[in-house]
Scaffold this motif. Sequence first.
Motif, PDB file in Angstrom:
ATOM      1  N   UNK A   1      27.340  27.415  54.768  1.00 43.20           N
ATOM      2  CA  UNK A   1      27.535  27.806  53.375  1.00 43.20           C
ATOM      3  C   UNK A   1      27.250  29.273  53.150  1.00 43.20           C
ATOM      4  N   UNK A   2      26.224  29.794  53.820  1.00 42.84           N
ATOM      5  CA  UNK A   2      25.895  31.214  53.721  1.00 42.84           C
ATOM      6  C   UNK A   2      27.054  32.071  54.242  1.00 42.84           C
ATOM      7  N   UNK A   3      27.620  31.645  55.384  1.00 46.61           N
ATOM      8  CA  UNK A   3      28.720  32.408  55.967  1.00 46.61           C
ATOM      9  C   UNK A   3      29.988  32.299  55.117  1.00 46.61           C
ATOM     10  N   UNK A   4      30.292  31.077  54.660  1.00 47.32           N
ATOM     11  CA  UNK A   4      31.511  30.889  53.862  1.00 47.32           C
ATOM     12  C   UNK A   4      31.417  31.614  52.527  1.00 47.32           C
ATOM     13  N   UNK A   5      30.234  31.554  51.885  1.00 46.60           N
ATOM     14  CA  UNK A   5      30.072  32.215  50.582  1.00 46.60           C
ATOM     15  C   UNK A   5      30.235  33.718  50.694  1.00 46.60           C
ATOM     16  N   UNK A   6      29.921  34.277  51.877  1.00 45.29           N
ATOM     17  CA  UNK A   6      30.104  35.719  52.053  1.00 45.29           C
ATOM     18  C   UNK A   6      31.566  36.094  51.875  1.00 45.29           C
ATOM     19  N   UNK A   7      32.469  35.289  52.475  1.00 44.29           N
ATOM     20  CA  UNK A   7      33.891  35.562  52.315  1.00 44.29           C
ATOM     21  C   UNK A   7      34.381  35.285  50.907  1.00 44.29           C
ATOM     22  N   UNK A   8      33.852  34.211  50.312  1.00 42.91           N
ATOM     23  CA  UNK A   8      34.299  33.852  48.958  1.00 42.91           C
ATOM     24  C   UNK A   8      33.865  34.885  47.928  1.00 42.91           C
TER      25      UNK A   8
ATOM     26  N   UNK B   1      48.465  39.599  45.437  1.00 47.94           N
ATOM     27  CA  UNK B   1      49.391  39.297  44.350  1.00 47.94           C
ATOM     28  C   UNK B   1      49.686  37.802  44.241  1.00 47.94           C
ATOM     29  N   UNK B   2      49.643  37.099  45.388  1.00 47.53           N
ATOM     30  CA  UNK B   2      49.941  35.668  45.374  1.00 47.53           C
ATOM     31  C   UNK B   2      48.688  34.824  45.220  1.00 47.53           C
ATOM     32  N   UNK B   3      47.534  35.456  44.949  1.00 44.98           N
ATOM     33  CA  UNK B   3      46.295  34.706  44.779  1.00 44.98           C
ATOM     34  C   UNK B   3      46.341  33.835  43.533  1.00 44.98           C
ATOM     35  N   UNK B   4      45.875  32.600  43.666  1.00 51.50           N
ATOM     36  CA  UNK B   4      45.893  31.676  42.533  1.00 51.50           C
ATOM     37  C   UNK B   4      44.507  31.130  42.209  1.00 51.50           C
ATOM     38  N   UNK B   5      43.478  31.596  42.908  1.00 57.51           N
ATOM     39  CA  UNK B   5      42.145  31.070  42.654  1.00 57.51           C
ATOM     40  C   UNK B   5      41.460  31.867  41.559  1.00 57.51           C
ATOM     41  N   UNK B   6      40.239  31.416  41.197  1.00 56.21           N
ATOM     42  CA  UNK B   6      39.519  32.022  40.085  1.00 56.21           C
ATOM     43  C   UNK B   6      39.135  33.469  40.367  1.00 56.21           C
ATOM     44  N   UNK B   7      38.761  33.774  41.618  1.00 60.26           N
ATOM     45  CA  UNK B   7      38.366  35.134  41.951  1.00 60.26           C
ATOM     46  C   UNK B   7      39.553  36.088  41.884  1.00 60.26           C
ATOM     47  N   UNK B   8      40.739  35.618  42.281  1.00 54.86           N
ATOM     48  CA  UNK B   8      41.931  36.452  42.145  1.00 54.86           C
ATOM     49  C   UNK B   8      42.224  36.718  40.673  1.00 54.86           C
ATOM     50  N   UNK B   9      42.068  35.680  39.860  1.00 51.89           N
ATOM     51  CA  UNK B   9      42.271  35.855  38.421  1.00 51.89           C
ATOM     52  C   UNK B   9      41.255  36.835  37.849  1.00 51.89           C
ATOM     53  N   UNK B  10      40.008  36.736  38.323  1.00 52.88           N
ATOM     54  CA  UNK B  10      38.979  37.680  37.882  1.00 52.88           C
ATOM     55  C   UNK B  10      39.336  39.097  38.309  1.00 52.88           C
ATOM     56  N   UNK B  11      39.849  39.254  39.527  1.00 50.57           N
ATOM     57  CA  UNK B  11      40.242  40.576  39.995  1.00 50.57           C
ATOM     58  C   UNK B  11      41.362  41.168  39.156  1.00 50.57           C
ATOM     59  N   UNK B  12      42.385  40.354  38.841  1.00 49.88           N
ATOM     60  CA  UNK B  12      43.477  40.838  37.989  1.00 49.88           C
ATOM     61  C   UNK B  12      42.947  41.222  36.610  1.00 49.88           C
ATOM     62  N   UNK B  13      42.069  40.387  36.056  1.00 53.57           N
ATOM     63  CA  UNK B  13      41.497  40.689  34.741  1.00 53.57           C
ATOM     64  C   UNK B  13      40.691  41.981  34.781  1.00 53.57           C
ATOM     65  N   UNK B  14      39.922  42.160  35.860  1.00 54.37           N
ATOM     66  CA  UNK B  14      39.120  43.377  36.002  1.00 54.37           C
ATOM     67  C   UNK B  14      40.020  44.601  36.083  1.00 54.37           C
ATOM     68  N   UNK B  15      41.143  44.493  36.806  1.00 54.68           N
ATOM     69  CA  UNK B  15      42.075  45.614  36.896  1.00 54.68           C
ATOM     70  C   UNK B  15      42.719  45.918  35.552  1.00 54.68           C
ATOM     71  N   UNK B  16      43.053  44.848  34.792  1.00 53.33           N
ATOM     72  CA  UNK B  16      43.600  45.065  33.451  1.00 53.33           C
ATOM     73  C   UNK B  16      42.570  45.773  32.565  1.00 53.33           C
ATOM     74  N   UNK B  17      41.310  45.383  32.706  1.00 50.04           N
ATOM     75  CA  UNK B  17      40.257  46.028  31.920  1.00 50.04           C
ATOM     76  C   UNK B  17      40.130  47.506  32.308  1.00 50.04           C
ATOM     77  N   UNK B  18      40.207  47.793  33.619  1.00 49.83           N
ATOM     78  CA  UNK B  18      40.138  49.181  34.063  1.00 49.83           C
ATOM     79  C   UNK B  18      41.318  49.990  33.524  1.00 49.83           C
ATOM     80  N   UNK B  19      42.503  49.360  33.498  1.00 43.89           N
ATOM     81  CA  UNK B  19      43.673  50.056  32.958  1.00 43.89           C
ATOM     82  C   UNK B  19      43.474  50.381  31.479  1.00 43.89           C
ATOM     83  N   UNK B  20      42.901  49.418  30.730  1.00 42.74           N
ATOM     84  CA  UNK B  20      42.637  49.658  29.311  1.00 42.74           C
ATOM     85  C   UNK B  20      41.593  50.753  29.127  1.00 42.74           C
TER      86      UNK B  20
END
Length: 466
Positions: free
Chosen positions: A174-181, A209-228
């Motif tokens: 779990x420690x190793x997997x969470x590092x990647x997640x 660009x093809x990410x569909x998980x929550x972290x990808x969504x968070x990354x896109x949202x963070x980038x939109x926030x940076x753009x704003x």
Amino acid sequence: MSIRLRLALWYGALLALVLGATLAVAFAVHVGTHESDVDASLRGSWEHAVAELDAVGMPMPMPMRLATLTAPTQAASAPTATWLMSPGAAPVVVGDANDAVLSRFDASTVGDGLRDTSVAGGRVRAYAADVPGLQGARLVVAASMSAFDASLGSLGLILAVMGVAGIALAVTGGWAISAGALRPIAKMTETARAIALSRGFARRIEVREDGRDELSELGHTFNHMLASLDDAYRRQQRFVADVSHELRTPLTALQGDLELLARGQLPPAEAAATLAEARQETRRLARLVDDLLVLARADSGPQPFAGKPVPLDEVVMEVFHELRGQAGSRLQVVDLEAGVVLGERDRLKQLVLILTDNALSYTPGGGTVLLSLRCDSSESVLVVEDEGIGISPQTAARAFERFYRGDEAQQLDPAGTGLGLSIAKWIVERHGGSIALGPRAPHGTVVAVRLPAVAQMESKVVATAA
């Protein structure tokens, strides 16, 4: 405690709960099954011994010395013995009675049915009952459980070690997997830290660009926030630069006029002209500061909306009478219907003043400015039309930006600040309406303001009081 460590520990705790419950159930099932087999074997041996006694067919009571029994079948491979007892006679014992554990077992003390008895060196499981048809005779079949109990201890230790090893492996995994997640979150933190140090809002997080998980969504949202933020920061820089430029012009002119007057060498006529110019620049500076204060309030966040029913037609006529003195016949009211809107009277008057004054400023002599107000049950529409320099589609698209002025507007009215339409838009949106600007045929400009009537405005006032 880091999120990574918490995830690993939570995963380990959950696995420990599931694994512990599974191993405990498996252990209990194993014990129960084995003891059920032992119990069934003990009962079978007891019934077989009774059948043997019944087959003798001797008179009752039968002398114990004549009783013959075969050794019982071992219960689940455990040492097993049978005791046939009668008052006043030595018991008949067959089977593994010499076993180290069974030799310490006192069969005469066992009650009816299945019983567990603890003796030195182990545990004995026995089944005892009176022999039907043999007065005073009692039959006991017992098995040593010491080997089984020892195997249970070994099994329990093995399961415990396996469980601990499995949990440790799960926590490590779990420690190793969470590092990647959590790697995208670490990148976000690094980017945010770099932005905080350098104010470089142009940076972005690498997101699939093809990410569909929550972290990808968070990354896109963070980038939109940076753009704003990047856009807002650039607007702020441009705003500060524009304000500095707009303030510098009247201040420079005012400083020059005051220095000329301070020398006291100007003829009276030139001194009066210089003083008039200084007053004009002072008024321009005061107007600019007032406009900036209005926009600063608009940017400070939602503000209380003290809306009251306002007769918009009366407001239009007030502005008409105030400006008619300087505009003369160039300013006309061509269509005026009675209409009531829910709003702030001073702000609505400021709105009409801005639009009318703009139209007069950009309409050369001879051209007219027309005011009209059409009202129905749903909205009031204020239209300001002029026969001035007109407006191109490119200028119309940017007309509401702060400090923006078209080339022709700057030439015709150098004293303008470029803030009027920005303030007008803020006032309209504060009242839940809309404003549109475009060219007027054959030449000129038309501005249309739509404000909801009282009934519609009351339902919007909370949402639009910004």
